[in-house]
Scaffold this active site. Structure first.
Site, PDB file in Angstrom:
ATOM      1  N   CYS A   2      32.054  45.209  27.742  1.00 30.45           N
ATOM      2  CA  CYS A   2      31.704  44.683  26.420  1.00 30.45           C
ATOM      3  C   CYS A   2      32.142  45.680  25.358  1.00 30.45           C
ATOM      4  CB  CYS A   2      30.196  44.512  26.331  1.00 30.45           C
ATOM      5  SG  CYS A   2      29.527  43.594  27.707  1.00 30.45           S
ATOM      6  N   ARG A  27      37.866  43.761  24.756  1.00 29.81           N
ATOM      7  CA  ARG A  27      36.981  44.285  25.811  1.00 29.81           C
ATOM      8  C   ARG A  27      36.075  43.195  26.357  1.00 29.81           C
ATOM      9  NH1 ARG A  27      36.459  49.824  25.747  1.00 29.81           N
ATOM     10  NH2 ARG A  27      34.413  49.627  26.708  1.00 29.81           N
ATOM     11  N   TRP A  74      31.284  40.554  27.573  1.00 31.94           N
ATOM     12  CA  TRP A  74      31.982  39.977  28.741  1.00 31.94           C
ATOM     13  C   TRP A  74      30.896  39.874  29.791  1.00 31.94           C
ATOM     14  CZ3 TRP A  74      33.460  42.330  33.643  1.00 31.94           C
ATOM     15  CH2 TRP A  74      34.261  41.483  34.422  1.00 31.94           C
ATOM     16  N   ASN A 100      26.516  48.103  27.166  1.00 31.11           N
ATOM     17  CA  ASN A 100      27.679  47.822  28.012  1.00 31.11           C
ATOM     18  C   ASN A 100      27.449  48.585  29.305  1.00 31.11           C
ATOM     19  OD1 ASN A 100      30.184  47.304  29.125  1.00 31.11           O
ATOM     20  ND2 ASN A 100      31.180  48.956  28.005  1.00 31.11           N
ATOM     21  N   GLY A 101      27.464  47.888  30.445  1.00 28.90           N
ATOM     22  CA  GLY A 101      27.238  48.557  31.726  1.00 28.90           C
ATOM     23  C   GLY A 101      26.294  47.707  32.567  1.00 28.90           C
ATOM     24  N   GLU A 476      53.284  42.215  40.739  1.00 27.55           N
ATOM     25  CA  GLU A 476      52.847  42.382  39.348  1.00 27.55           C
ATOM     26  C   GLU A 476      53.270  41.176  38.510  1.00 27.55           C
ATOM     27  OE1 GLU A 476      50.902  43.730  37.538  1.00 27.55           O
ATOM     28  OE2 GLU A 476      51.749  43.614  35.523  1.00 27.55           O
ATOM     29  N   LYS A 480      50.789  38.561  36.487  1.00 21.13           N
ATOM     30  CA  LYS A 480      50.978  38.158  35.065  1.00 21.13           C
ATOM     31  C   LYS A 480      50.806  36.648  34.928  1.00 21.13           C
ATOM     32  CE  LYS A 480      51.067  41.783  33.177  1.00 21.13           C
ATOM     33  NZ  LYS A 480      50.195  42.185  34.195  1.00 21.13           N
ATOM     34  N   GLU A 483      47.159  35.718  35.395  1.00 22.52           N
ATOM     35  CA  GLU A 483      46.283  36.225  34.337  1.00 22.52           C
ATOM     36  C   GLU A 483      46.448  35.440  33.040  1.00 22.52           C
ATOM     37  OE1 GLU A 483      47.925  40.281  34.355  1.00 22.52           O
ATOM     38  OE2 GLU A 483      45.878  41.011  34.641  1.00 22.52           O
ATOM     39  N   HIS A 499      57.383  34.521  58.510  1.00 20.40           N
ATOM     40  CA  HIS A 499      56.264  34.656  59.461  1.00 20.40           C
ATOM     41  C   HIS A 499      55.088  33.818  59.007  1.00 20.40           C
ATOM     42  CE1 HIS A 499      58.548  37.769  61.407  1.00 20.40           C
ATOM     43  NE2 HIS A 499      58.680  38.391  60.256  1.00 20.40           N
ATOM     44  N   LYS A 601      39.786  43.759  29.173  1.00 18.82           N
ATOM     45  CA  LYS A 601      40.898  44.717  29.172  1.00 18.82           C
ATOM     46  C   LYS A 601      40.694  45.791  30.232  1.00 18.82           C
ATOM     47  CE  LYS A 601      44.648  46.621  27.855  1.00 18.82           C
ATOM     48  NZ  LYS A 601      45.885  45.987  28.334  1.00 18.82           N
TER      49      LYS A 601
HETATM   50  C1  BG6 Z   1      41.752  44.756  34.542  1.00 14.05           C
HETATM   51  C2  BG6 Z   1      42.694  44.371  33.434  1.00 14.05           C
HETATM   52  O1  BG6 Z   1      40.458  44.394  34.192  1.00 14.05           O
HETATM   53  O2  BG6 Z   1      41.804  46.147  34.780  1.00 14.05           O
HETATM   54  C3  BG6 Z   1      44.092  44.666  33.911  1.00 14.05           C
HETATM   55  O3  BG6 Z   1      42.568  42.985  33.110  1.00 14.05           O
HETATM   56  C4  BG6 Z   1      44.187  46.143  34.291  1.00 14.05           C
HETATM   57  O4  BG6 Z   1      45.032  44.368  32.884  1.00 14.05           O
HETATM   58  C5  BG6 Z   1      43.090  46.570  35.252  1.00 14.05           C
HETATM   59  O5  BG6 Z   1      45.424  46.357  34.919  1.00 14.05           O
HETATM   60  C6  BG6 Z   1      43.056  48.094  35.366  1.00 14.05           C
HETATM   61  O6  BG6 Z   1      42.723  48.595  34.100  1.00 14.05           O
HETATM   62  P1  BG6 Z   1      43.149  50.111  33.731  1.00 14.05           P
HETATM   63  O7  BG6 Z   1      42.713  50.286  32.316  1.00 14.05           O
HETATM   64  O8  BG6 Z   1      42.443  51.016  34.687  1.00 14.05           O
HETATM   65  O9  BG6 Z   1      44.654  50.188  33.883  1.00 14.05           O
END
Ligand code: BG6
Length: 606
Positions: A2, A27, A74, A100-101, A476, A480, A483, A499, A601
């Protein structure tokens, strides 16, 4: 994760709080709220949904106040509902709290408070903080003493803040594992989960460490240790970012802006080559075993680095997703645990590094946020300097980390005499050409990729295939797509296809294959085999490759031809294509590109 912001001292702080949580929305953005002190009375406004809409709907900017806290959520404990939205107040409305936590012992504490007659209105762990403050204030008649008592009985992780009508011109806050910092202005003080909460108002920050609390008023602030209650003298950290760099700069989304910033961020990463990285390389030299860590995108950065160290330094360093580290790794004082992290706050990676340190292992990291928890925890840190990455989806930060890890592998190989200075310089030249090549790909290919993405945006099942070092690129790029476009995409080693997965190939399966340059002969030919396997079953293949037009015309359903580049940087060019393809698919599907649903994030909770 958050976002928390707060301010005390300005005439009307609601504008500051608005900017603060709007800058922190990446966040978490399920719901948001503010608590404002209004003539010794706490006024709460909160709602589900984003910050802009909240401020419009509740007309908050017109509320006069000198002290307030705000929160953007969040969801971790409790669904996304109005009742579960922060801030929470005590029953007598003398305390308002944001957090937050995760308070891990909230259930027994809540049960006890309910027995004592306290009324609860949410499913969250956070709400108990407001009732505990009220309870302990009743017995001590002192806000700070009540605060300390509460901090000493709650367990788990927190960045928390509260205001109280008993001391209306103050903000109280405390930190354990989740990030929290103070902004020190003249006649005004701020709090924030990161710099973005107050970057428009002051560049002077005080970063709280675990186990510290702070009390702020308009003209003063004090930081103390929760256990000893002694004052802690903290240095002022000068913020290097400016608010302009955290704005979109004319792009429709931060994600596209950050993809287009990659030539610059790679140049910045390459500047580190001259400034040494030697102390980082020494960590690798001095260690008998090395683990590479990350989660989400940064796990794929770590996986990429595994191939790079193997290819350049002839060293095998396993890559582990941070959340699996405790289950998998056996570390001791001979070990090095090296992580990549954009935010420097990800709980899983932070926990893994703390565990490694507790076993005597060396630790290192490449991070994008100075002063972040991981940056301050590890023995040696590389600040990658990619500038704020606002989009929840990581692009420029990850690509820069891959470049930096390549530099480290090159320096390690040189130091261990695995490569000559001549080979080192050849690799360095290839890296130095990368920014311009990416610039060219972005300008000359993005239109074609946009059209491809629009054409296939209704496809719901993608298979991303890559062999060798193109496997983490496939992973990766697939991440993307999941996500940001919410479309299922599976990254897989090309050789794995036959396989089992091959049975799945039919008209509904769309494959993207990241084809190495033909000079990378073994990898190229092996990759072509898996394309033939798919095509033999009339599966769709989008080939992203470096060979001249028409060489394998009949082989591809669609093809995207890239400019010839050295094999060292070819995978990185392919990644840029993967980023753009996901971005344009998401825009054609009208997704919330910079704040995709259910994501944050950096996840600073377990
Ligand atoms: C996820 C993010 O929660 O955490 C990703 O949505 C990110 O984008 C991953 O790669 C790791 O975050 P960080 O800040 O440790 O690179």
């Amino acid at each position: 994760m958050c976002g928390i912001s707060g301010a005390v001292g300005l005439k009307n702080i609601s504008q500051v709080l608005f900017e603060g949580i709007r800058n922190l929305e990446y966040r978490g953005y399920d719901s948001c709220g503010v608590a404002l002190m209004n003539k010794k009375r706490i006024v709460i406004k909160k709602d589900i949904g984003g910050v802009e809409e909240f401020y419009r709907k509740h007309n908050v900017l017109q509320m006069e106040s000198k002290t307030g806290i705000a929160h953007t959520r969040w969801a971790t404990h409790g669904k996304v509902t109005l009742e579960n939205t922060h801030p929470f107040t005590s029953n007598e409305k003398n305390f308002a709290v944001v957090h937050n936590g995760i308070i891990s012992n909230y259930r027994p504490l809540r049960d006890q408070l309910k027995k004592e007659g306290y009324k609860f209105f949410s499913e969250t762990d956070t709400e108990i903080l407001a009732h505990l403050l009220e309870k302990f204030y009743k017995s001590s008649r002192n806000v700070e003493k009540a605060f300390i008592k509460m901090l000493n009985i709650i367990e788990g992780t927190f960045a928390l803040a509260f205001i109280s009508s008993h001391l209306p011109d103050h903000i109280f806050c405390a930190k354990r594992e989740s990030p929290l910092m103070l902004g020190i202005g003249d006649e005004v003080k701020f709090i924030g989960s990161d710099f973005n909460a107050f970057i428009d108002h002051t560049k002077n920050a005080v970063i709280l460490d675990d186990g510290e609390y702070a009390i702020l008023s308009r003209d003063a602030y004090v930081v103390k240790n929760i256990l000893s209650k002694d004052e802690v003298i903290k240095p002022i950290t000068k913020i290097e970012w400016d608010s302009e760099t955290t704005k979109k700069g004319g792009y429709p989304h931060y994600m596209l802006k950050e993809i287009y910033e990659q030539p610059q961020t790679i140049s910045t990463a390459l500047d580190l080559e001259a400034s040494g990285l030697d102390d980082i390389v020494d960590l690798f030299v001095e260690s008998e075993n090395v683990y590479l860590l990350g989660v989400g995108t940064t796990f794929y950065v770590a996986k990429y680095a595994k191939y790079i160290f193997s290819k350049i330094a002839k060293e095998f360093f396993p890559s582990i997703s941070s959340d699996e580290f405790l289950a998998l790794a056996n570390v001791d004082k001979r070990s090095l645990v090296f992580s990549a992290s954009q935010s420097g706050e990800t709980y899983d990676t932070l926990s893994a590094l703390k565990h490694a340190k507790s076993k005597g292992a060396r630790t290192g990291a490449v991070v994008n946020v100075m002063g972040s928890s991981i940056a301050r925890l590890v023995d040696k840190v590389v600040l990658q300097g990619s500038g704020p990455e606002i989009c929840v989806i990581s692009t420029k930060a990850a690509l820069s980390q891959m470049v930096i890890l390549t530099l480290i592998a090159m320096k390690l190989a040189l130091k261990k005499k695995v490569i000559t200075r001549k080979v080192y310089n050849t690799h360095l030249r290839a890296l130095r050409e990368l920014p311009e090549i990416i610039e060219g790909v972005l300008n000359e290919r993005s239109g074609f990729i946009h059209r491809l993405a629009n054409k296939y945006s209704s496809s719901r099942n993608w298979l991303y295939l890559g062999r060798g070092i193109y496997y983490p690129i496939a992973l990766e790029s697939a991440l993307k797509m999941k996500e940001v476009a919410y479309v299922h995409a599976e990254g897989m080693p090309g050789g794995f296809l036959k396989h089992g997965t091959l049975a799945m190939i039919d008209d509904d399966i769309f494959s993207i294959v990241f084809v190495p340059p033909p000079e990378d002969k073994a990898l190229y030919e092996a990759t072509m085999h898996c394309i033939e396997e798919i095509r033999a079953r009339s599966g769709f293949v989008l080939g992203i490759h470096f060979t001249q037009q028409g060489k394998n015309q009949d082989l591809y359903s669609e093809e995207l031809i890239l400019p010839k580049v050295p094999s060292l940087t070819a995978p990185l060019i392919q990644l840029v294509i993967g980023q753009l393809f996901a971005y344009f698919t998401a825009t054609s599907l009208k997704r919330n590109v910079d704040k995709p649903r259910s994501l944050a994030k950096s996840v600073t909770v377990a």
